[in-house]
Write a protein that holds these residues in place. Structure first.
Motif, PDB file in Angstrom:
ATOM      1  N   GLN A  59       0.831  -1.203   0.000  1.00 28.30           N
ATOM      2  CA  GLN A  59       0.000   0.000   0.000  1.00 28.30           C
ATOM      3  C   GLN A  59       0.869   1.258   0.000  1.00 28.30           C
ATOM      4  N   ARG A  60       1.939   1.238   0.821  1.00 32.20           N
ATOM      5  CA  ARG A  60       2.843   2.391   0.868  1.00 32.20           C
ATOM      6  C   ARG A  60       3.500   2.621  -0.488  1.00 32.20           C
ATOM      7  N   GLN A  62       2.358   1.697  -3.434  1.00 34.93           N
ATOM      8  CA  GLN A  62       1.334   2.178  -4.359  1.00 34.93           C
ATOM      9  C   GLN A  62       1.067   3.661  -4.138  1.00 34.93           C
ATOM     10  N   LYS A  63       0.988   4.065  -2.881  1.00 35.26           N
ATOM     11  CA  LYS A  63       0.743   5.462  -2.562  1.00 35.26           C
ATOM     12  C   LYS A  63       1.903   6.329  -3.052  1.00 35.26           C
TER      13      LYS A  63
END
Length: 110
Positions: A59-60, A62-63
């Motif tokens: 997620q990190r 992707q962000k």
């Protein structure tokens, strides 16, 4: 009769000792089962924690990638817009005006 009583007491003690040994054996088995179950729970907990960390890492990343895309798009947009901010003619007139009317950029007194 005393011998019979003594034999009966001896047999009773033997039975009590056997029961005690059986209880201890069962207690040992339960203790082992509890230890195995605790080890399994710990293994599952660690696996879930590792999975959670992997998910957070993805997620990190992707962000960060989305932020990079947004930043790049904004930079390109600003670059395109900046081409119209100051034209050659406007720049020349600004330079001439600045040379005719010089201003101090800072106070020389401090």
């Amino acid at each position: 009769e005393a011998k019979q009583e003594e034999a009966r007491l001896k047999a009773e003690r033997a039975r009590i000792e056997e029961e005690k040994a059986e209880r201890q054996r069962l207690k040992g088995i339960r203790r082992t089962e509890k230890a195995v179950a605790a080890a399994k729970r710990e293994k599952v907990r660690l696996r879930e924690k590792e999975r959670e960390l992997r998910v957070k890492t993805v997620q990190r990343r992707q962000k960060e990638f989305v932020m990079h895309l947004r930043r790049t798009a904004r930079e390109e947009e600003l670059l395109i817009d900046s081409r119209n901010w100051v034209t050659r003619e406007t720049l020349d007139s600004r330079i001439e005006r600045a040379l005719k009317n010089p201003r101090e950029l800072y106070d020389p007194r401090g």
